[in-house]
Design a protein around this motif. Structure first.
Motif, mmCIF file in Angstrom:
data_model
loop_
_atom_site.group_PDB
_atom_site.id
_atom_site.type_symbol
_atom_site.label_atom_id
_atom_site.label_comp_id
_atom_site.label_asym_id
_atom_site.label_seq_id
_atom_site.Cartn_x
_atom_site.Cartn_y
_atom_site.Cartn_z
ATOM 1 N N ALA A 468 0.865 -1.179 0.000
ATOM 2 C CA ALA A 468 0.000 0.000 0.000
ATOM 3 C C ALA A 468 0.900 1.225 0.000
ATOM 4 C CB ALA A 468 -0.926 0.003 1.205
ATOM 5 N N VAL A 469 0.743 2.068 -0.996
ATOM 6 C CA VAL A 469 1.574 3.259 -1.119
ATOM 7 C C VAL A 469 0.698 4.400 -1.609
ATOM 8 C CG1 VAL A 469 2.252 2.733 -3.497
ATOM 9 C CG2 VAL A 469 3.740 4.179 -2.077
ATOM 10 N N ALA A 470 1.006 5.593 -1.167
ATOM 11 C CA ALA A 470 0.299 6.776 -1.645
ATOM 12 C C ALA A 470 1.184 7.502 -2.636
ATOM 13 C CB ALA A 470 -0.052 7.700 -0.486
ATOM 14 N N VAL A 471 0.597 7.974 -3.710
ATOM 15 C CA VAL A 471 1.304 8.760 -4.714
ATOM 16 C C VAL A 471 0.540 10.063 -4.882
ATOM 17 C CG1 VAL A 471 2.100 8.899 -7.102
ATOM 18 C CG2 VAL A 471 2.185 6.712 -5.888
ATOM 19 N N ALA A 472 1.127 11.138 -4.424
ATOM 20 C CA ALA A 472 0.429 12.420 -4.448
ATOM 21 C C ALA A 472 1.440 13.556 -4.435
ATOM 22 C CB ALA A 472 -0.494 12.553 -3.232
ATOM 23 N N ARG A 473 1.109 14.612 -5.148
ATOM 24 C CA ARG A 473 1.907 15.834 -5.062
ATOM 25 C C ARG A 473 1.267 16.702 -3.978
ATOM 26 N NH1 ARG A 473 2.948 16.843 -10.111
ATOM 27 N NH2 ARG A 473 5.139 16.283 -9.938
ATOM 28 N N ILE A 474 1.986 16.920 -2.904
ATOM 29 C CA ILE A 474 1.455 17.655 -1.755
ATOM 30 C C ILE A 474 2.219 18.957 -1.597
ATOM 31 C CG2 ILE A 474 1.021 17.606 0.731
ATOM 32 C CD1 ILE A 474 0.858 14.591 0.592
ATOM 33 N N ASP A 475 1.505 20.048 -1.579
ATOM 34 C CA ASP A 475 2.091 21.365 -1.342
ATOM 35 C C ASP A 475 2.138 21.571 0.173
ATOM 36 O OD1 ASP A 475 2.754 24.005 -1.038
ATOM 37 O OD2 ASP A 475 1.264 24.785 -2.448
ATOM 38 N N TRP A 476 3.319 21.362 0.744
ATOM 39 C CA TRP A 476 3.430 21.402 2.204
ATOM 40 C C TRP A 476 3.363 22.806 2.774
ATOM 41 C CZ3 TRP A 476 2.185 17.361 4.733
ATOM 42 C CH2 TRP A 476 2.385 16.094 4.174
ATOM 43 N N SER A 477 3.320 23.831 1.919
ATOM 44 C CA SER A 477 3.088 25.186 2.424
ATOM 45 C C SER A 477 1.608 25.454 2.636
ATOM 46 C CB SER A 477 3.661 26.218 1.443
ATOM 47 O OG SER A 477 2.904 26.248 0.237
ATOM 48 N N ARG A 478 0.747 24.568 2.094
ATOM 49 C CA ARG A 478 -0.692 24.774 2.194
ATOM 50 C C ARG A 478 -1.416 23.642 2.930
ATOM 51 N NH1 ARG A 478 -2.623 28.378 -1.824
ATOM 52 N NH2 ARG A 478 -4.644 27.351 -1.787
ATOM 53 N N PHE A 479 -1.025 22.401 2.626
ATOM 54 C CA PHE A 479 -1.815 21.267 3.101
ATOM 55 C C PHE A 479 -1.910 21.164 4.628
ATOM 56 C CE2 PHE A 479 -2.216 16.746 4.275
ATOM 57 C CZ PHE A 479 -3.493 16.515 3.783
ATOM 58 N N PRO A 480 -0.824 21.297 5.395
ATOM 59 C CA PRO A 480 -0.971 21.148 6.854
ATOM 60 C C PRO A 480 -1.965 22.120 7.466
ATOM 61 C CG PRO A 480 1.332 21.048 6.224
ATOM 62 C CD PRO A 480 0.586 21.492 5.010
ATOM 63 N N ALA A 481 -1.953 23.374 7.004
ATOM 64 C CA ALA A 481 -2.891 24.351 7.545
ATOM 65 C C ALA A 481 -4.330 23.968 7.229
ATOM 66 C CB ALA A 481 -2.579 25.740 6.991
ATOM 67 N N ALA A 482 -4.566 23.491 5.995
ATOM 68 C CA ALA A 482 -5.922 23.080 5.619
ATOM 69 C C ALA A 482 -6.351 21.838 6.385
ATOM 70 C CB ALA A 482 -5.988 22.824 4.113
ATOM 71 N N PHE A 483 -5.427 20.879 6.541
ATOM 72 C CA PHE A 483 -5.760 19.610 7.182
ATOM 73 C C PHE A 483 -6.060 19.779 8.668
ATOM 74 C CE2 PHE A 483 -4.341 15.502 9.120
ATOM 75 C CZ PHE A 483 -5.338 14.711 8.586
ATOM 76 N N THR A 484 -5.384 20.711 9.322
ATOM 77 C CA THR A 484 -5.567 20.899 10.772
ATOM 78 C C THR A 484 -6.357 22.161 11.101
ATOM 79 O OG1 THR A 484 -3.441 22.061 10.948
ATOM 80 C CG2 THR A 484 -3.417 19.672 11.256
ATOM 81 N N ALA A 485 -7.028 22.735 10.106
ATOM 82 C CA ALA A 485 -7.730 24.000 10.332
ATOM 83 C C ALA A 485 -8.824 23.879 11.376
ATOM 84 C CB ALA A 485 -8.325 24.507 9.012
ATOM 85 N N VAL A 486 -9.494 22.731 11.446
ATOM 86 C CA VAL A 486 -10.617 22.586 12.375
ATOM 87 C C VAL A 486 -10.361 21.549 13.456
ATOM 88 C CG1 VAL A 486 -12.276 23.305 10.621
ATOM 89 C CG2 VAL A 486 -11.762 20.879 10.896
ATOM 90 N N ARG A 487 -9.246 20.810 13.346
ATOM 91 C CA ARG A 487 -8.994 19.748 14.313
ATOM 92 C C ARG A 487 -7.501 19.438 14.354
ATOM 93 N NH1 ARG A 487 -11.914 15.263 16.470
ATOM 94 N NH2 ARG A 487 -10.611 13.418 16.783
ATOM 95 N N PRO A 488 -6.867 19.518 15.520
ATOM 96 C CA PRO A 488 -5.449 19.143 15.595
ATOM 97 C C PRO A 488 -5.277 17.672 15.218
ATOM 98 C CG PRO A 488 -6.185 20.257 17.613
ATOM 99 C CD PRO A 488 -7.411 19.937 16.818
ATOM 100 N N SER A 489 -4.120 17.351 14.643
ATOM 101 C CA SER A 489 -3.850 15.979 14.248
ATOM 102 C C SER A 489 -2.366 15.695 14.377
ATOM 103 C CB SER A 489 -4.308 15.731 12.807
ATOM 104 O OG SER A 489 -3.947 14.429 12.381
ATOM 105 N N THR A 490 -2.045 14.483 14.792
ATOM 106 C CA THR A 490 -0.648 14.050 14.873
ATOM 107 C C THR A 490 -0.247 13.239 13.644
ATOM 108 O OG1 THR A 490 -1.347 12.054 16.070
ATOM 109 C CG2 THR A 490 -0.718 13.972 17.397
#
Length: 683
Positions: A468-490
């Motif tokens: 099982a592998v993920a293949v994705a282009r992730i913009d790390w200047s944007r994604f963490p803020a969007a992903f944790t905008a409403v809920r903290p995550s580890t």
């Protein structure tokens, strides 16, 4: 580099240039690869569970027995437990009635899914009880006003430790749903915990420790080595030699073969020196739009191509297609790209909608597994999605099936069979990227990858025998803020770029919402309203993809500015986190302009003047009434498909609807809203 040491420099330079090019391509590919990893986390010195906890399980059988075992240990740690039993097929109405009788206030809810509820990989129901029951529970809790965190327990649903085997891939479906629920309902989602089969007292103690955590760990597994937490990590190959070379031969079956991703995969398979026989399977087969043109294109590349009309969720029909494969070109590989994307948030899910999404994705994959397990396949490739990997708001109907695919790959590996599940981000201008979902993912930091890049990543996954592998282009200047905008995550803690991302980074300016509650303290009403309006416009700009908050008009409806049910839910969650107050799911449609919503939020805060009766001034007038009418009719459309309890109920609903429509042309707006409230009040 394949050059003799005695060769002159001019002979070495081309080989050196080629080596450099390949190294650059490998680095680009490595930057796209991710996988899940499970890390041991320390147990707390003292575990205390307070208040009343509801344990939800189907009466009788393994689920109820596991719930009672959990209850005994939870009570030893201070909890008061109350059992809620819901029979097979029990939906949100039955749950809502049961919740009404439960003592409150409720500190937490534990939903226990019996292992093997999907009846194995053969003859499984289209919609297993786990995700359907979880969706109904979340819906019922919201309707009952219970905001206590919901924890879902599974057993053997994830491969968290070496040697873990997944007996029934269906058990993983609730994990896909839960990851989306965490994004959509941060206020009433607790997390997911996977227990070992027949958990002992030590295991149940670790479960209690998980339930008591307040540090954002919400994807956990109890194993002999302790409590394990899920993480997303990079998965570079770093120049490692492939485990084998895959040169497709014989017949390669591609499901969804005439769809966007299936067609691109077929083109890649046909582009080799000696292409295989391509068997492209889809519901419409040669009648699908563009199918004939695609087939001619593939044949021109040298690939014998067959188009077959078949619903892969229909086991007998699929068996007939497999039986028709020519003996001189036996089946050697399966690539399962088929999907039925029907975006829906958790609150809009019904068993019927879930069945449609699960049939093509999960049921089809399980049928392929069962019918080809003795064929000695060289490759069994499953197209999964980042929706199941991290959880994407609005894809509660899509993520469960993809989680089943990831689990199926582990299941097959446990049987000694080839399998790889690739959790794709988005393909540029293909599949999800071609509609509004793709635009939303790009705004959140998941831009698309090209078809050639995806094909190279697919070959690497097969040749390096990934499971099982993920293949994705992730913009790390944007994604963490969007992903944790409403809920903290580890989940992202082991991604260095995510840790370096500044708070609120990426996308539109979200400065207006940062530390909002503290900045509102001590301010007068006018200043509070100004700050709140700025926060609403900033968050709306971020969610809707505007370059700056100034692009969001304060007196235009959110709908006219691009909001839909999914983005409205995301905006609600962001604002609830900013003002630190619970907000109903419909708040963006109840107060349909930024000015009206800011006024409503100001009225919720301590020290605010009471809100006057009726809509806020900014939301009144013709536009506000039309928004209210549209929202009421949307509710009506959601109610009707869910009334399946009996023909009389459906007939009654249709009669009430006919009465509403009959009076629509002559009734005033106020009369219409009163009529809707009266007629649907008991729905």
């Amino acid at each position: 580099m394949g050059v003799d040491g005695d060769e002159p420099l001019m002979a070495v330079l081309p080989a050196l240039a080629d080596w450099r090019r390949r190294r650059g391509a490998d680095r680009e590919q490595d930057a796209l690869r991710y996988k899940e990893e499970w890390v041991r986390i320390p147990a707390p010195e003292r575990v205390a569970l307070e208040g009343t906890w509801l344990l939800v399980a189907e009466p009788g059988g393994a689920g109820e027995a596991a719930a009672r075992a959990c209850a005994r240990r939870m009570e030893a740690h201070g909890a008061r437990t109350v059992h809620i039993g819901v029979g097979p097929g029990g939906g949100r109405r039955e749950l809502r009635r049961a919740l009404a009788d439960a003592p409150g206030p409720v500190a937490g809810v534990v939903s226990v899914q019996a292992p093997g509820a999907g009846a194995g990989t053969s003859g499984a129901p289209a919609v297993p009880p786990g995700p359907a029951a979880t969706a109904a529970l979340l819906q019922a809790l919201g309707e009952a006003g219970v905001s206590a965190p919901v924890w879902c327990l599974t057993s053997g649903a994830v491969a968290a430790a070496p040697g873990d085997r997944i007996a029934d891939p269906w058990d993983a479906a609730v994990w896909g749903l839960g990851r989306v629920a965490a994004q959509e309902h941060p206020d009433r989602w607790g997390g997911l915990v996977d227990l070992p089969p027949d958990p002992g007292e030590r295991d149940l103690g670790a479960l209690c420790a998980a339930l008591a955590r307040t540090d954002g760990e919400d994807q956990l597994a109890v194993r002999p080595q302790g409590l394990l937490a899920r993480r997303l990590v990079r998965a570079p190959l770093a120049g490692a030699a492939p485990a084998r070379r895959w040169r497709p031969s014989g017949t390669v079956l591609v499901t969804g073969g005439t769809g966007a991703l299936g067609a691109q995969t077929a083109r890649w398979l046909a582009s080799g020196d000696d292409p295989p026989h391509l068997l492209l399977v889809g519901r419409r087969g040669p009648e699908a739009p563009g199918a004939a043109v695609l087939a001619e294109e593939l044949r021109a590349l040298g690939a014998r191509t067959t188009l077959a009309a078949c619903d892969v969720a229909d086991r007998e029909a699929l068996a007939r297609v497999l039986d028709g494969i020519p003996g001189d070109q036996p089946l050697t590989a399966v690539v399962h790209t088929a999907a039925a994307l029907d975006d829906a948030p958790v609150d809009a899910l019904t068993p019927e909608r879930m069945e449609e999404a699960l049939r093509a994705k999960a049921v089809g994959a399980l049928n392929l597994h069962e019918l080809t397990r003795g064929a000695g396949l060289e490759a069994f490739v499953l197209f999964s999605s980042a929706a199941a990997l991290v959880g994407v708001a609005g894809q509660a109907n899509y993520a469960p099936g993809n989680a089943v695919l990831d689990a199926l790959a582990h299941h097959r590996r446990g049987l000694g069979l080839e399998a790889v599940s690739v959790a794709w981000g988005t393909w540029a201008d293909q599949g999800m990227a071609a509609d509004g979902t793709g635009e939303r993912l790009v705004r959140h930091g998941l831009p698309g990858i090209g078809a050639r890049t995806a094909a190279a990543a697919l070959r690497r996954a097969v040749e390096h025998r990934d499971t099982a592998v993920a293949v994705a282009r992730i913009d790390w200047s944007r994604f963490p803020a969007a992903f944790t905008a409403v809920r903290p995550s580890t989940l992202l803690d082991r991604i260095p770029e995510a840790a370096r991302t500044p708070d609120g980074g990426g996308g539109a300016d979200t400065e207006g919402a940062a530390g909002l509650r503290a900045r509102l303290e001590g301010e007068g009403r006018a200043e509070r309203r100004r700050l709140l309006l700025g926060a609403v416009r900033a968050e709306a700009a971020s969610v809707l993809g505007y370059r700056a908050p100034g692009g969001v008009a304060e007196d235009r409806s959110f709908k006219d500015q691009g909001a839909d049910s999914v983005t409205a839910l995301e905006l609600r969650n962001r604002l609830a986190a900013a003002v630190e107050e619970p907000l109903p799911a419909s708040v963006v449609f109840d107060h349909p302009t930024p000015a009206a919503l800011a006024a409503h939020l100001e009225g919720l805060l301590p020290g605010a003047a009471p809100e006057r009766e009726g809509p806020a001034p900014e939301a009144s007038g013709k536009e506000g009434d039309e928004e209210r009418l549209e929202r009421a009719l949307a509710v009506l459309e959601e109610v009707l498909p869910g009334l399946q309890e009996g023909a009389s109920a459906r007939t009654g609903a249709e009669g009430r609807l006919e009465a509403l429509l009959t009076g629509l042309t002559s009734a005033t707006r106020d009369e219409l809203f009163a009529l809707i409230d009266e007629e649907l009040g008991g729905a």
